[in-house]
Design a protein around this motif. Structure first.
Motif, PDB file in Angstrom:
ATOM      1  N   GLY A 142       0.781  -1.231   0.000  1.00  0.00           N
ATOM      2  CA  GLY A 142       0.000   0.000   0.000  1.00  0.00           C
ATOM      3  C   GLY A 142       0.809   1.275   0.000  1.00  0.00           C
ATOM      4  O   GLY A 142       0.483   2.230  -0.708  1.00  0.00           O
ATOM      5  N   SER A 143       1.895   1.324   0.774  1.00  0.00           N
ATOM      6  CA  SER A 143       2.676   2.560   0.865  1.00  0.00           C
ATOM      7  C   SER A 143       3.545   2.787  -0.357  1.00  0.00           C
ATOM      8  O   SER A 143       4.160   3.852  -0.496  1.00  0.00           O
ATOM      9  CB  SER A 143       3.557   2.523   2.118  1.00  0.00           C
ATOM     10  OG  SER A 143       4.467   1.433   2.057  1.00  0.00           O
ATOM     11  N   HIS A 144       3.596   1.813  -1.269  1.00  0.00           N
ATOM     12  CA  HIS A 144       4.425   1.935  -2.463  1.00  0.00           C
ATOM     13  C   HIS A 144       3.593   2.125  -3.728  1.00  0.00           C
ATOM     14  O   HIS A 144       4.154   2.199  -4.829  1.00  0.00           O
ATOM     15  CB  HIS A 144       5.304   0.684  -2.617  1.00  0.00           C
ATOM     16  CG  HIS A 144       6.111   0.377  -1.407  1.00  0.00           C
ATOM     17  ND1 HIS A 144       7.282   1.018  -1.089  1.00  0.00           N
ATOM     18  CD2 HIS A 144       5.886  -0.512  -0.392  1.00  0.00           C
ATOM     19  CE1 HIS A 144       7.764   0.540   0.050  1.00  0.00           C
ATOM     20  NE2 HIS A 144       6.935  -0.386   0.490  1.00  0.00           N
ATOM     21  N   MET A 145       2.277   2.220  -3.580  1.00  0.00           N
ATOM     22  CA  MET A 145       1.380   2.371  -4.723  1.00  0.00           C
ATOM     23  C   MET A 145       0.396   3.503  -4.463  1.00  0.00           C
ATOM     24  O   MET A 145       0.034   3.774  -3.318  1.00  0.00           O
ATOM     25  CB  MET A 145       0.597   1.071  -4.966  1.00  0.00           C
ATOM     26  CG  MET A 145       1.443  -0.148  -5.222  1.00  0.00           C
ATOM     27  SD  MET A 145       0.446  -1.661  -5.309  1.00  0.00           S
ATOM     28  CE  MET A 145      -0.540  -1.306  -6.765  1.00  0.00           C
ATOM     29  N   GLN A 146      -0.035   4.141  -5.519  1.00  0.00           N
ATOM     30  CA  GLN A 146      -1.052   5.168  -5.394  1.00  0.00           C
ATOM     31  C   GLN A 146      -2.439   4.530  -5.308  1.00  0.00           C
ATOM     32  O   GLN A 146      -2.742   3.594  -6.048  1.00  0.00           O
ATOM     33  CB  GLN A 146      -1.010   6.124  -6.587  1.00  0.00           C
ATOM     34  CG  GLN A 146       0.201   7.042  -6.612  1.00  0.00           C
ATOM     35  CD  GLN A 146       0.095   8.094  -7.688  1.00  0.00           C
ATOM     36  OE1 GLN A 146      -0.732   8.011  -8.575  1.00  0.00           O
ATOM     37  NE2 GLN A 146       0.948   9.107  -7.606  1.00  0.00           N
ATOM     38  N   ASP A 147      -3.252   5.027  -4.392  1.00  0.00           N
ATOM     39  CA  ASP A 147      -4.648   4.597  -4.252  1.00  0.00           C
ATOM     40  C   ASP A 147      -4.782   3.095  -4.028  1.00  0.00           C
ATOM     41  O   ASP A 147      -5.729   2.464  -4.492  1.00  0.00           O
ATOM     42  CB  ASP A 147      -5.457   5.002  -5.491  1.00  0.00           C
ATOM     43  CG  ASP A 147      -5.418   6.505  -5.741  1.00  0.00           C
ATOM     44  OD1 ASP A 147      -5.451   7.257  -4.758  1.00  0.00           O
ATOM     45  OD2 ASP A 147      -5.334   6.896  -6.915  1.00  0.00           O
ATOM     46  N   ALA A 148      -3.823   2.507  -3.308  1.00  0.00           N
ATOM     47  CA  ALA A 148      -3.856   1.059  -3.106  1.00  0.00           C
ATOM     48  C   ALA A 148      -5.142   0.614  -2.422  1.00  0.00           C
ATOM     49  O   ALA A 148      -5.650  -0.486  -2.696  1.00  0.00           O
ATOM     50  CB  ALA A 148      -2.643   0.624  -2.294  1.00  0.00           C
ATOM     51  N   GLN A 149      -5.689   1.452  -1.540  1.00  0.00           N
ATOM     52  CA  GLN A 149      -6.886   1.048  -0.805  1.00  0.00           C
ATOM     53  C   GLN A 149      -8.076   0.809  -1.726  1.00  0.00           C
ATOM     54  O   GLN A 149      -9.015   0.086  -1.382  1.00  0.00           O
ATOM     55  CB  GLN A 149      -7.247   2.116   0.246  1.00  0.00           C
ATOM     56  CG  GLN A 149      -7.722   3.447  -0.313  1.00  0.00           C
ATOM     57  CD  GLN A 149      -6.570   4.361  -0.705  1.00  0.00           C
ATOM     58  OE1 GLN A 149      -5.406   3.966  -0.632  1.00  0.00           O
ATOM     59  NE2 GLN A 149      -6.895   5.589  -1.102  1.00  0.00           N
ATOM     60  N   ASN A 150      -8.034   1.390  -2.927  1.00  0.00           N
ATOM     61  CA  ASN A 150      -9.139   1.204  -3.870  1.00  0.00           C
ATOM     62  C   ASN A 150      -9.141  -0.184  -4.504  1.00  0.00           C
ATOM     63  O   ASN A 150     -10.112  -0.556  -5.159  1.00  0.00           O
ATOM     64  CB  ASN A 150      -9.066   2.254  -4.984  1.00  0.00           C
ATOM     65  CG  ASN A 150      -9.268   3.663  -4.469  1.00  0.00           C
ATOM     66  OD1 ASN A 150      -9.919   3.870  -3.444  1.00  0.00           O
ATOM     67  ND2 ASN A 150      -8.701   4.643  -5.149  1.00  0.00           N
ATOM     68  N   TYR A 151      -8.054  -0.901  -4.358  1.00  0.00           N
ATOM     69  CA  TYR A 151      -7.920  -2.182  -5.036  1.00  0.00           C
ATOM     70  C   TYR A 151      -8.013  -3.368  -4.084  1.00  0.00           C
ATOM     71  O   TYR A 151      -7.832  -4.507  -4.505  1.00  0.00           O
ATOM     72  CB  TYR A 151      -6.574  -2.243  -5.774  1.00  0.00           C
ATOM     73  CG  TYR A 151      -6.273  -1.019  -6.576  1.00  0.00           C
ATOM     74  CD1 TYR A 151      -7.228  -0.471  -7.430  1.00  0.00           C
ATOM     75  CD2 TYR A 151      -5.040  -0.364  -6.478  1.00  0.00           C
ATOM     76  CE1 TYR A 151      -6.951   0.672  -8.160  1.00  0.00           C
ATOM     77  CE2 TYR A 151      -4.761   0.769  -7.203  1.00  0.00           C
ATOM     78  CZ  TYR A 151      -5.725   1.289  -8.046  1.00  0.00           C
ATOM     79  OH  TYR A 151      -5.467   2.419  -8.773  1.00  0.00           O
ATOM     80  N   THR A 152      -8.292  -3.123  -2.811  1.00  0.00           N
ATOM     81  CA  THR A 152      -8.298  -4.208  -1.838  1.00  0.00           C
ATOM     82  C   THR A 152      -9.454  -5.164  -2.090  1.00  0.00           C
ATOM     83  O   THR A 152     -10.622  -4.762  -2.042  1.00  0.00           O
ATOM     84  CB  THR A 152      -8.406  -3.656  -0.408  1.00  0.00           C
ATOM     85  OG1 THR A 152      -7.342  -2.741  -0.172  1.00  0.00           O
ATOM     86  CG2 THR A 152      -8.337  -4.791   0.603  1.00  0.00           C
ATOM     87  N   PRO A 153      -9.176  -6.436  -2.369  1.00  0.00           N
ATOM     88  CA  PRO A 153     -10.261  -7.402  -2.567  1.00  0.00           C
ATOM     89  C   PRO A 153     -10.835  -7.864  -1.239  1.00  0.00           C
ATOM     90  O   PRO A 153     -10.225  -7.681  -0.188  1.00  0.00           O
ATOM     91  CB  PRO A 153      -9.566  -8.554  -3.301  1.00  0.00           C
ATOM     92  CG  PRO A 153      -8.158  -8.499  -2.793  1.00  0.00           C
ATOM     93  CD  PRO A 153      -7.850  -7.042  -2.551  1.00  0.00           C
ATOM     94  N   ARG A 154     -12.001  -8.448  -1.301  1.00  0.00           N
ATOM     95  CA  ARG A 154     -12.625  -8.999  -0.097  1.00  0.00           C
ATOM     96  C   ARG A 154     -11.903 -10.280   0.319  1.00  0.00           C
ATOM     97  O   ARG A 154     -11.374 -10.998  -0.517  1.00  0.00           O
ATOM     98  CB  ARG A 154     -14.088  -9.318  -0.365  1.00  0.00           C
ATOM     99  CG  ARG A 154     -14.901  -8.133  -0.882  1.00  0.00           C
ATOM    100  CD  ARG A 154     -15.299  -7.210   0.233  1.00  0.00           C
ATOM    101  NE  ARG A 154     -16.082  -6.087  -0.253  1.00  0.00           N
ATOM    102  CZ  ARG A 154     -17.400  -6.127  -0.455  1.00  0.00           C
ATOM    103  NH1 ARG A 154     -18.059  -7.249  -0.193  1.00  0.00           N
ATOM    104  NH2 ARG A 154     -18.044  -5.073  -0.887  1.00  0.00           N
ATOM    105  N   SER A 155     -11.898 -10.550   1.612  1.00  0.00           N
ATOM    106  CA  SER A 155     -11.314 -11.802   2.098  1.00  0.00           C
ATOM    107  C   SER A 155     -12.103 -12.992   1.572  1.00  0.00           C
ATOM    108  O   SER A 155     -13.323 -12.922   1.406  1.00  0.00           O
ATOM    109  CB  SER A 155     -11.303 -11.825   3.630  1.00  0.00           C
ATOM    110  OG  SER A 155     -10.451 -10.818   4.133  1.00  0.00           O
TER     111      SER A 155
END
Length: 503
Positions: free
Chosen positions: A302-315
């Motif tokens: 996450g800290s190495h990509m832009q907008d990483a939180q937008n790509y988080t898949p569901r467990s």
């Protein structure tokens, strides 16, 4: 190389080391290919074993698959890898008897279908049994509806319902989707599990024709194959080959942080403080391959990509597999083929699927012996109304085994007494399968687009490639090959093009 002023320009040094996080089949395959290219590779795995969902367990003296038991034959990716590993002579196909459906009315042989349980020919007379007269008539409307109907639906359930009706969803598609993907059709992203289905619908004008066209693209013969001795041999051989190539394999390494190495080019990971007194270790590599589940990959990167939180898949879903070894001569004729998929409308059975492993695979029957039978029942059905895991998954092992005995007797139509149980085991999986809910394919596309901005890193795994060994192996080799070539390595393509597609 010299400049116009005569000064020498230094050619960037190729990376010499690589770090792989995650020791499932994707991680092991990535580590092996990186090492084969000449890199020094370190692979770290959080659990105490390698292989992920492709593993083994012992039940009543039999070594059986604890997770994946087969691979799809729609591509050559897995057969080529097996050939490289010296396992080609162990490839076997299942018994052609096929599977059954268990409906509220009882058990019937599963009708022929295109993909995902969708009938390729809605006018097939055999559909009258599971669908009824009205349901079959509604399914046939698919052929006359405008191609635009349902084309905008994002889920498998929505698409099939719009084209063929609710009865097809409930009686054909839902049992298949629940058994294979452990989710409900209304929660399954159609583009993630059947890429090209909607485009073929627009092209051919009907969903049945589109499903049939995708099915015809599968090579002739069985749609799946396995290994004599179990798919767990794939993981075992990958580990041995990685060790032969010098890969440093580390278990019980729970990564809590991923960062750039401040002292040298590349990456470093830090593990959670071990509980057994060992010192915390740091693992490094100039190139990075993330081979974890989706939420973990996005969290660490996450800290190495832009907008990483937008790509988080569901467990992924929680699943429990109950394996029973029985001394039961009444099952010798394999009364319900190689197993059953269970309709959600059924009330007298809690399992979502049963595999009669000793009827499906000759090697299992051979190892089990005369009159011995191996059954595997799957629990963890998802419904549109329940977001959490099914209550059966939470049962203690002994209670789940007792439930499985009763379910097996009902599904197979054969009385099975508790004293016929020779041995049993329960294997529980969490996040072994990605949750491909609506929007999943868009999140994957966004993640991979953002990852392109990090030239020394790649990510692999089922949450990106799609479910199944065929998809995982092909995509892993494709991503690793691209990473190596970007950094100046000449990598020979596997024969037949393994690693050139994602599903």
């Amino acid at each position: 190389m010299t400049t116009s002023s005569g000064e020498k320009r230094r050619t960037p040094r190729r990376p010499r080391t690589a770090l792989v996080v995650g020791g499932g089949v994707a991680g092991l395959t990535a580590a092996r290919d990186l090492a084969a290219a000449g890199l020094r590779v370190t692979l770290v795995e959080a659990s105490d074993h390698f292989g992920g969902a492709v593993g083994a367990h012992e039940v009543a003296g039999l070594v059986l698959d604890s997770g994946a038991e087969s691979f799809a034959t729609r591509s050559t990716a897995v057969p080529e890898l097996l050939d490289e590993l010296g396992l080609a002579d162990r490839v076997v196909t299942p018994d052609p008897a096929g599977s059954w459906l268990y409906l509220p009315e009882g058990a019937i042989p599963a009708p022929r279908s295109g993909v995902l349980g969708i009938p390729a020919d809605p006018s097939d007379p055999e559909l009258r049994v599971p669908l009824g007269r009205a349901g079959a008539a509604r399914a046939r409307l698919d052929r006359v509806l405008p191609a635009a109907v349902g084309a905008g639906e994002r889920t498998v359930g929505g698409l099939v319902r719009a084209r063929m009706g609710q009865r097809v969803v409930d009686r054909l598609v839902s049992p298949f989707v629940s058994g294979v993907y452990s989710t409900h059709p209304d929660r399954l992203d159609v583009d993630a599990v059947a890429p090209g289905l909607r485009s073929r619908l627009r092209e051919l004008g009907s969903l049945g024709a589109a499903a049939g066209a995708l099915r015809e693209a599968t090579p002739a013969g069985s749609n799946v194959a396995g290994l004599d001795g179990g798919m767990n041999l794939l993981s075992e051989r990958l580990v041995h080959d990685a060790e032969r190539l010098g890969v440093k394999l580390v278990t019980r390494y729970d990564v809590i942080a991923l960062d750039r190495d401040p002292r040298r080019p590349g990456w470093m990971v830090i593990q959670r403080q071990p509980t057994d007194g060992d010192k915390t270790a740091v693992a490094r590599g100039e190139l990075l391959v993330m081979a974890t589940d989706g939420p973990t990959a996005v969290r660490l990167m996450g800290s190495h990509m832009q907008d990483a939180q937008n790509y988080t898949p569901r467990s992924g879903p929680r699943i429990a597999l109950a394996t029973l070894v029985l001394d039961c001569p009444a099952l010798d004729p394999a009364p319900r083929g190689t197993g059953l998929l269970v309709s959600e409308d059924v009330r007298d059975v809690r399992a979502k699927a049963l595999t009669h492993a000793s009827a499906k695979w000759k090697w299992v029957a051979r190892e089990a012996g005369e009159h011995r039978h191996v059954l595997r029942l799957s629990y963890g059905r998802a419904t549109p109304r329940r977001a959490g895991p099914s209550p059966e998954v939470a049962l203690e092992d002994k209670h789940l085994i007792a439930l499985a005995l009763g379910d097996a007797s009902t599904l197979l139509g054969v009385p099975i007494a508790p004293e016929q149980l020779v041995g049993a085991d329960v294997v529980r999986w969490h996040a072994a399968l990605p949750r491909t809910d609506p929007g999943h394919s868009a999140r994957v596309t966004g993640f991979r687009r953002a990852l392109k901005e990090i030239p020394d890193a790649a990510a692999v795994g089922a949450w990106l490639s799609g479910t199944g060994l065929a998809a995982v192996v092909a995509d892993t080799r494709k991503q690793v090959r691209a990473l190596l070539e970007h950094h100046g390595y000449e990598v020979a393509a596997p024969p037949g093009g393994a690693g050139t597609g994602s599903q």
